[in-house]
Write a protein that holds these residues in place. Structure first.
Motif, PDB file in Angstrom:
ATOM      1  N   ASN A 252      40.346  37.556  67.586  1.00  0.00           N
ATOM      2  CA  ASN A 252      40.932  37.626  66.250  1.00  0.00           C
ATOM      3  C   ASN A 252      40.604  38.977  65.617  1.00  0.00           C
ATOM      4  OD1 ASN A 252      41.659  35.027  66.729  1.00  0.00           O
ATOM      5  ND2 ASN A 252      40.168  34.091  65.328  1.00  0.00           N
ATOM      6  N   GLY A 253      41.634  39.636  65.124  1.00  0.00           N
ATOM      7  CA  GLY A 253      41.415  40.903  64.416  1.00  0.00           C
ATOM      8  C   GLY A 253      40.900  42.020  65.306  1.00  0.00           C
ATOM      9  N   SER A 324      46.598  38.145  64.231  1.00  0.00           N
ATOM     10  CA  SER A 324      45.565  38.579  63.294  1.00  0.00           C
ATOM     11  C   SER A 324      46.120  38.783  61.890  1.00  0.00           C
ATOM     12  CB  SER A 324      44.931  39.888  63.786  1.00  0.00           C
ATOM     13  OG  SER A 324      44.403  39.704  65.074  1.00  0.00           O
TER      14      SER A 324
END
Lengths: 325, 389
Positions: A252-253, A324
């Protein structure tokens, strides 16, 4: 009488699908591989789940060890201790492995991996080279360890008593599931708490860290392709809501993030060093890493051979960007 | 108590509109049934891609399992394949090696049969002791559906099996391929190449567009995304039939080719996930029974841990290799119960206790645990998975 349906299978079609290998070696292609080559290939292709020495990582299968444990409590069933035929190992590695990238190995690589698995089970010496001709000479320790289903004689003849009254004197509890307490709790309740915890922690530790990432307009088609291509990565990486660290860290991200920053994931030394010297996973760096992970970063734990197609890299980057946002 | 406002007051649903016929072109369960879902046990496997989840049998009734909550077992994830891209090859010891498309399969004479599909590892986590607290987790690796498809015998006759063809090897199109060997006798008996379940297309997770149905035999042999059938003179001894799906005995020797799923039953309610909430009085005790060796002929229920047994009422006569629903209409006095069910099948087989199985097999068998299960129903109506003497 037949219905005349279907069409003849072409020889090249049969050859493409008829890949199974039998205990007598039928189906083995020409080729060979050494323990030494196998060690390198295993480290690159298999070790992420099965460990450098085939000892298994976490819950992933152990491929070596366990000799003499089959009649013990919790027997360890490995290629060395349990598998009766070597053909099974060759066939399985060839057609079903590596997990998430099946049918990508060349015959020589499969021979080498199998040779290395034999070596890690102390069944061959380190200078051993496995090939089609010496295949049947390898002795599997548990080849004689199986009998055919004998339930008819061993069980059925005795399992026929349907006593209806006064069948036993007393009934005492001898074991309770609640004592062990391994039953999953209701998923909804569980994820609710976990999410709350995360929010609290994040709030406390990193108050303002938001709008660095600008929202890019993404091509939905490319994102969809990326979601598909990401299947290769899924064996080790989770992404999205509720993602957890597995063999690899959550992603994520990841785009735009500093390297080596996922909480609770144990990175390799080179990755930590790169993180300290300020490596940021912008699209360029990530693309280079994904193309040839081991070349990009010698010593990375990511034992993925790399994405050959630039299209796939672009798609996966778009997909990671999309989840994300 | 005063009058019930649900009766005396005009409810919203009695005066305004509900949904129109265009709201749900494909219907899903109403929101109040959201807990009737498949669940998995996280610690069981390294990854959910090669793993299993469990049918919520504690919350279902009747015998047919809805596809949407029928357990899944994948070895390399549930793949997505269009019917148009589907090919089935039959090769090996045959007169003519053939390739069939999905449309080809639809042109062979078709059959309908209801069969249960049980994973060989169902109840496997209970070998060493009572472990998981719920019928879904102890017995939920099972479903029972009505399959539509072509008899495998028909397809084998179409290609012409040579006399030396004694086995078939079947494999799937997914990355695991999950190949299994099946003796020719079974292949020519009742195996189906199925493309519909419960009247509609198979779900992705159950092998869309085509799967193998191997009645009464362990679920691992029911190859999903079936792509190839090879006629052979000997078994392949693949990973799934040597290193897995073999049953380790106490002396370290393992049984292989243990294909049949023996007679088994389970009380689905009351059970740990379905406690008694209504107090004393009339109580429906219900459950499921099945046998891979034929039809269920009877089910006995005990409320005292196996001291005494009462013959339960079968909702319908047992069918060959399909689930049977049973009921015991009981008057509960509020005291604790040790609930057990015991299945009997057409061969005269009586479902064994765990002790009987352990006496023969020891503690390391994992697969084919068809022992009698005990639920300890407490005075509160809550139930727990226990073992009793």
């Amino acid at each position: 009488e037949t219905y005349g349906l279907g069409r003849p299978a072409l020889p090249e079609e049969v050859a493409a699908w008829d890949l199974d290998v039998s205990p007598d070696g039928t189906g083995l292609p020409a080729g060979s591989g050494s323990v030494l080559d196998g060690e390198d290939i295993f480290a690159e292709q298999c070790a992420v789940c099965h460990g450098d020495f085939a000892e298994g990582v976490g819950n992933w299968p152990k491929l070596a060890g366990g000799a003499g444990t089959l009649d013990h409590e919790d027997p360890l069933k490995t290629v060395g201790s349990y598998w009766p035929y070597l053909s099974t190992t060759w066939d399985y590695v060839n057609r079903s492995m590596p997990f998430g990238n099946a049918q990508s190995l060349e015959p020589d690589e499969v021979y080498a991996i199998v040779a290395y698995i034999l070596y890690s089970n102390d069944l061959v010496d380190e200078d051993f080279v496995l090939n089609k001709d010496n295949f049947l000479e390898v002795e599997m320790p548990n080849a004689g360890g199986f009998i055919l289903d004998d339930r008819a004689e061993a069980e059925y003849v005795n399992f026929n008593d349907a006593c209806m009254t006064n069948c036993k004197d007393s009934v005492e509890i001898t074991m309770r599931a609640l004592v062990l307490d391994v039953t999953p709790e209701e998923t909804a309740a569980k994820s609710g708490t976990a999410a709350e915890d995360q929010v609290t922690e994040a709030d406390a530790e990193q108050p303002v860290q938001e709008p660095v990432v600008e929202t890019v307009a993404l091509d939905p088609e490319l994102v969809a392709k990326g979601a598909k291509a990401f299947k290769k990565c899924k064996a080790c990486h989770q992404v999205g809501e509720g993602a957890k660290n597995r063999t690899g860290p959550i992603l994520n991200g990841i785009i735009g993030a500093t390297a080596g920053q996922v909480d609770g994931f144990k990175y390799s030394k080179p990755m930590m060093a790169a993180a300290e010297s300020g490596l940021v996973w912008n699209e360029q760096e990530l693309a280079a890493f994904l193309a040839k992970p081991k070349k990009y970063m010698k010593g990375t734990k990511m034992s993925f051979s790399g994405l050959k197609k630039e299209k796939d890299i672009a798609a996966i980057l778009a997909y990671l960007q999309s989840v994300s946002q | 108590a005063g009058p019930d406002p649900l009766i005396t007051e005009v409810q919203d649903w009695a005066s305004s509109f509900g949904d129109g016929v265009d709201v749900t072109p494909y219907g899903l369960p109403i929101q109040f049934e959201q807990d009737v879902v498949r669940r998995n046990v996280e610690w069981l496997t390294a990854d959910t891609i090669s793993s299993i989840n469990f049918t919520p049998i504690h919350a279902l009734d009747g015998t047919i399992t809805p596809q949407g909550c029928a357990f899944e077992r994948h070895h390399s994830g549930a793949i997505e394949m269009r019917k148009e891209d589907y090919r089935l090859m039959i090769n090996g010891l045959v007169d003519q090696e053939l390739v069939f498309t999905y449309e080809d399969l639809e042109r062979f004479p078709r059959e309908n049969h209801v069969y249960f599909c049980e994973c060989a590892a169902n109840t496997g986590m209970e070998w060493a002791g009572a472990q998981l607290n719920g019928a879904q987790f102890t017995h939920g690796m099972i479903h029972n559906m009505e399959y539509t498809g072509v008899s495998l015998r028909t397809l084998l006759e179409e290609v012409g099996v040579k006399p030396e063809g004694k086995w078939i090897y079947v494999e799937g199109a997914d990355a695991s391929s999950n190949g299994r060997s099946i003796p020719m006798e079974k292949a020519l008996d009742d195996v189906l190449v199925a493309f519909k379940a419960n009247g509609e297309a198979l779900r992705k997770e159950h092998g869309y567009p085509v799967r193998l149905v191997v009645p009464g035999w362990e679920g691992n042999m029911w190859i999903k995304w079936l792509r190839r059938i090879e006629v052979k003179d000997a078994p392949v001894e693949s990973r799934e039939e040597t290193s897995k799906y073999t049953d380790n005995l106490a002396n370290g020797i393992a049984r292989k080719w243990t294909w049949v799923m023996d007679a088994k039953s389970i009380i689905t309610s009351p059970s740990p996930q379905a406690p008694i909430k209504h107090g004393t009085g009339p109580l429906v005790i219900t459950g499921l029974a099945w046998s891979g060796n034929g039809a269920i002929t009877g089910v006995d229920v005990s409320v005292d841990g196996g001291k005494n047994w009462i013959e339960a009422r079968l909702a319908a006569p047992g069918q060959d290799k399909a689930m049977t629903r049973f009921y015991l209409d009981h008057n509960w006095d509020g005291t604790e119960m040790f609930l057990q069910a015991r299945a009997k099948d057409a061969t005269g087989y009586v479902q064994p206790t765990k002790t009987q199985l352990r006496d023969v097999r020891g503690l390391n068998s994992i697969y084919h645990n068809n022992c009698i299960q005990t639920w300890w129903v407490k005075e509160s109506g809550e139930a727990e998975n226990v073992e009793v003497s």
